[in-house]
Structures are given as structure tokens and as C-alpha cells.
Design a protein around this motif. Sequence first.
Motif, PDB file in Angstrom:
ATOM      1  N   UNK A  10      -5.877   0.006   3.202  1.00 51.60           N
ATOM      2  CA  UNK A  10      -5.077  -1.216   3.161  1.00 51.60           C
ATOM      3  C   UNK A  10      -3.605  -0.893   2.898  1.00 51.60           C
ATOM      4  N   UNK A  11      -2.747  -1.761   3.376  1.00 51.59           N
ATOM      5  CA  UNK A  11      -1.326  -1.675   3.072  1.00 51.59           C
ATOM      6  C   UNK A  11      -1.052  -2.539   1.843  1.00 51.59           C
ATOM      7  N   UNK A  12      -0.560  -1.892   0.790  1.00 53.20           N
ATOM      8  CA  UNK A  12      -0.393  -2.565  -0.499  1.00 53.20           C
ATOM      9  C   UNK A  12       1.041  -2.399  -0.976  1.00 53.20           C
ATOM     10  N   UNK A  13       1.673  -3.493  -1.386  1.00 54.96           N
ATOM     11  CA  UNK A  13       3.026  -3.452  -1.931  1.00 54.96           C
ATOM     12  C   UNK A  13       2.957  -3.734  -3.426  1.00 54.96           C
ATOM     13  N   UNK A  14       3.570  -2.857  -4.212  1.00 48.21           N
ATOM     14  CA  UNK A  14       3.590  -2.997  -5.665  1.00 48.21           C
ATOM     15  C   UNK A  14       5.019  -3.209  -6.142  1.00 48.21           C
ATOM     16  N   UNK A  15       5.205  -4.109  -7.080  1.00 49.43           N
ATOM     17  CA  UNK A  15       6.473  -4.243  -7.773  1.00 49.43           C
ATOM     18  C   UNK A  15       6.345  -3.528  -9.127  1.00 49.43           C
ATOM     19  N   UNK A  16       7.471  -3.361  -9.809  1.00 47.00           N
ATOM     20  CA  UNK A  16       7.404  -2.745 -11.128  1.00 47.00           C
ATOM     21  C   UNK A  16       7.870  -1.317 -11.179  1.00 47.00           C
ATOM     22  N   UNK A  17       8.385  -0.779 -10.056  1.00 45.59           N
ATOM     23  CA  UNK A  17       8.908   0.582 -10.010  1.00 45.59           C
ATOM     24  C   UNK A  17       7.902   1.571 -10.591  1.00 45.59           C
ATOM     25  N   UNK A  18       8.370   2.534 -11.376  1.00 44.65           N
ATOM     26  CA  UNK A  18       7.487   3.540 -11.969  1.00 44.65           C
ATOM     27  C   UNK A  18       7.211   3.189 -13.429  1.00 44.65           C
ATOM     28  N   UNK A  19       6.916   1.914 -13.666  1.00 49.16           N
ATOM     29  CA  UNK A  19       6.658   1.437 -15.017  1.00 49.16           C
ATOM     30  C   UNK A  19       5.288   1.827 -15.536  1.00 49.16           C
ATOM     31  N   UNK A  39       2.690   0.055 -13.091  1.00 51.43           N
ATOM     32  CA  UNK A  39       2.820   0.278 -11.650  1.00 51.43           C
ATOM     33  C   UNK A  39       2.658   1.739 -11.260  1.00 51.43           C
ATOM     34  N   UNK A  40       3.142   2.667 -12.078  1.00 55.34           N
ATOM     35  CA  UNK A  40       2.996   4.079 -11.712  1.00 55.34           C
ATOM     36  C   UNK A  40       1.528   4.511 -11.682  1.00 55.34           C
ATOM     37  N   UNK A  41       0.755   4.298 -12.775  1.00 55.97           N
ATOM     38  CA  UNK A  41      -0.659   4.701 -12.686  1.00 55.97           C
ATOM     39  C   UNK A  41      -1.425   3.902 -11.642  1.00 55.97           C
ATOM     40  N   UNK A  42      -1.038   2.647 -11.414  1.00 61.44           N
ATOM     41  CA  UNK A  42      -1.694   1.845 -10.382  1.00 61.44           C
ATOM     42  C   UNK A  42      -1.455   2.449  -9.008  1.00 61.44           C
ATOM     43  N   UNK A  43      -0.203   2.836  -8.740  1.00 59.07           N
ATOM     44  CA  UNK A  43       0.114   3.465  -7.452  1.00 59.07           C
ATOM     45  C   UNK A  43      -0.676   4.756  -7.270  1.00 59.07           C
ATOM     46  N   UNK A  44      -0.769   5.555  -8.327  1.00 60.26           N
ATOM     47  CA  UNK A  44      -1.494   6.825  -8.236  1.00 60.26           C
ATOM     48  C   UNK A  44      -2.964   6.601  -7.918  1.00 60.26           C
ATOM     49  N   UNK A  45      -3.576   5.610  -8.558  1.00 60.67           N
ATOM     50  CA  UNK A  45      -4.989   5.310  -8.303  1.00 60.67           C
ATOM     51  C   UNK A  45      -5.194   4.869  -6.856  1.00 60.67           C
ATOM     52  N   UNK A  46      -4.326   3.985  -6.383  1.00 58.13           N
ATOM     53  CA  UNK A  46      -4.479   3.433  -5.039  1.00 58.13           C
ATOM     54  C   UNK A  46      -4.225   4.482  -3.961  1.00 58.13           C
ATOM     55  N   UNK A  47      -3.251   5.346  -4.191  1.00 59.17           N
ATOM     56  CA  UNK A  47      -2.982   6.422  -3.226  1.00 59.17           C
ATOM     57  C   UNK A  47      -4.187   7.347  -3.136  1.00 59.17           C
ATOM     58  N   UNK A  48      -4.758   7.703  -4.277  1.00 59.12           N
ATOM     59  CA  UNK A  48      -5.928   8.587  -4.282  1.00 59.12           C
ATOM     60  C   UNK A  48      -7.120   7.946  -3.575  1.00 59.12           C
ATOM     61  N   UNK A  49      -7.144   6.594  -3.596  1.00 58.58           N
ATOM     62  CA  UNK A  49      -8.230   5.881  -2.926  1.00 58.58           C
ATOM     63  C   UNK A  49      -8.000   5.765  -1.422  1.00 58.58           C
ATOM     64  N   UNK A  50      -6.859   6.265  -0.945  1.00 61.19           N
ATOM     65  CA  UNK A  50      -6.596   6.285   0.489  1.00 61.19           C
ATOM     66  C   UNK A  50      -5.783   5.126   1.014  1.00 61.19           C
ATOM     67  N   UNK A  51      -5.222   4.312   0.126  1.00 58.30           N
ATOM     68  CA  UNK A  51      -4.428   3.175   0.576  1.00 58.30           C
ATOM     69  C   UNK A  51      -2.991   3.593   0.897  1.00 58.30           C
ATOM     70  N   UNK A  52      -2.348   2.792   1.739  1.00 59.39           N
ATOM     71  CA  UNK A  52      -0.937   2.990   2.055  1.00 59.39           C
ATOM     72  C   UNK A  52      -0.131   2.127   1.084  1.00 59.39           C
TER      73      UNK A  52
END
Length: 287
Positions: A1-10, A13-26
Amino acid sequence: MKIVLTGSLGNISKPLAEILVKAGHQVTLISTNPDKQGQIQAIGAQPAIGSIQDLPFLIKTFTGADVVYCMNPLNFTARDLDAWDRNMDNYILAIRETGIKRVIVLSGWVAHLLNSIWPEKKFEALEDLSVTFVRPGPFYSNFYHLKDMIRQQGMIISNYGGEDLVAFVAPEDIAAAIAEEINSPAMTGLKVMYVVSEELTCTQAAQIIGEAIGIPELQWRAFPEEQVKQTLEATGVSPEVAGLLVEMQENMHNGKAQQDYFLSRPVSGKRKLRDFAREYAAWYHQN
């Protein structure tokens, strides 16, 4: 899925981005700071440098996304809440303009009980899409803001405290809960999701923090609303924002927050306050 996150590297948002990237999301991560581009790319996400106050930028960034995660933290040093409210309007306009079908909104434990602001109200007007309100309790990291109070007053002071029960939460547990929600099937309509790492009374929390920093007798005392408001204003917080903070705390003191919370099935995190307290103690004595 294509996912947009706000919150910069807060903290969320940072651990959320890391989890989602590892799960294969864009994953696209919005940040106002161009210096963060390299760090965002290093975790496998696409940086979008701009501000949620810029509606054309927000529309452009949201276009084509399957899911957007919206957060709009309060600026407690602001003179008023107008900018916060305009950000919420921009989210709604961008979601409608781009046809987003799934939205995750970072709300708060008492957000639905407030009279001063309505962080969920505008999203409730959105139709034919899935909206999840994430309501975490007070963050463990809030204790960082209490260092000077503890040193100067020898206690924690607010207009809740003592035996008031609080659903404390670690930001990384919030990130994990949001990631799990995103990876679950979406249902059209509104959903509320509470997140908690550990339920403790304020007395218990103060004892854990106090023991960690070498003040085992540390207390968390509830003071009258007006006294707390005056104290906040004396530290430079505007009357409007101080009133909002006192209103938030009162809903944790009068039992309304706990009543609604216990009617739900909160998502339980893994990190306990004692785990955080060890890190907090090291920071406390170095700063």
C-alpha cells in the motif's frame, strides 16, 4: 500500500515508518525540515518536505495514497489555538480533494471530552471512508517536561494525581498499534482505538519514577484547577492553552476519561514504566 505519514521523525512516526517499510509498504513521510531527507531515506521511506499548513503541498502529497496518518500536536507555547484548527481544516480539505478512503487520526485520551477544541469532530463529517481515531493516554515521555518541577518543587503537581488511574503509554507502542491497524482490513465508518502500555495510579507512577531518580518519596499531588492554571501562565503558557491543559487534566481527575476508556478494549503495548524510568533516570542526572 501507499501510505503517507505526518509527524516527521518523531517518537511515533519514525518507528511507525520503520515497521511499515519492513512490511513492504511504500511510505512517504512528511517533514518541514529539509535536513531530515537523508534520515528518512535511510529508513526506506520517501521524504516529502513541506508543511501541513500548506494546503496545495498537502493535496499533492496525499494524491494516490491508500492510507494517510494525520497528527496535529498541540503547541503549548503558542499564543492561541488558531493555527492548530487551520491544520485540521487542511487535513479535511486534502482528504476530500484526493479521495482518500482510509484515515488514521492521532487523537488523545480525553479528546472527545473537551469543550475548548474538537480534534475528532471535523473528521466525523467525512463520509464513505474509514476513519480510526487513535486515543493514547499520557506519554511516558511527558515526564521529561517535569524535570524542573521535580527539582524545584520536590513533587509532581497538576490538577489530577494521587489515586487517579492513568493509562500511560510508550510512543513506540502507539506506533505498533497503528501499524497493526493499517495492516488490518478497513471498515467504512468511524472507529475508536485506545492504546495503553501500563495502567497505574499517579501515586504508583511517581513512586516508580522517584525510585529511579533517587527520590523514593516523590509524590504526585492534585491541586485546584485555578492554582494549576496560574502556575502554567507564570511559566509563559498563554491563558488559552493553560485553560486547555487544565481542562484535559480535569477529565482525568473526575473519572470521565477512565469511564469511556473502560468501556472499550484498549490495545495493550509491551513497554512498562519501569523500563522507561531507567532511561529517564540516566537523562535526569545528565541534564
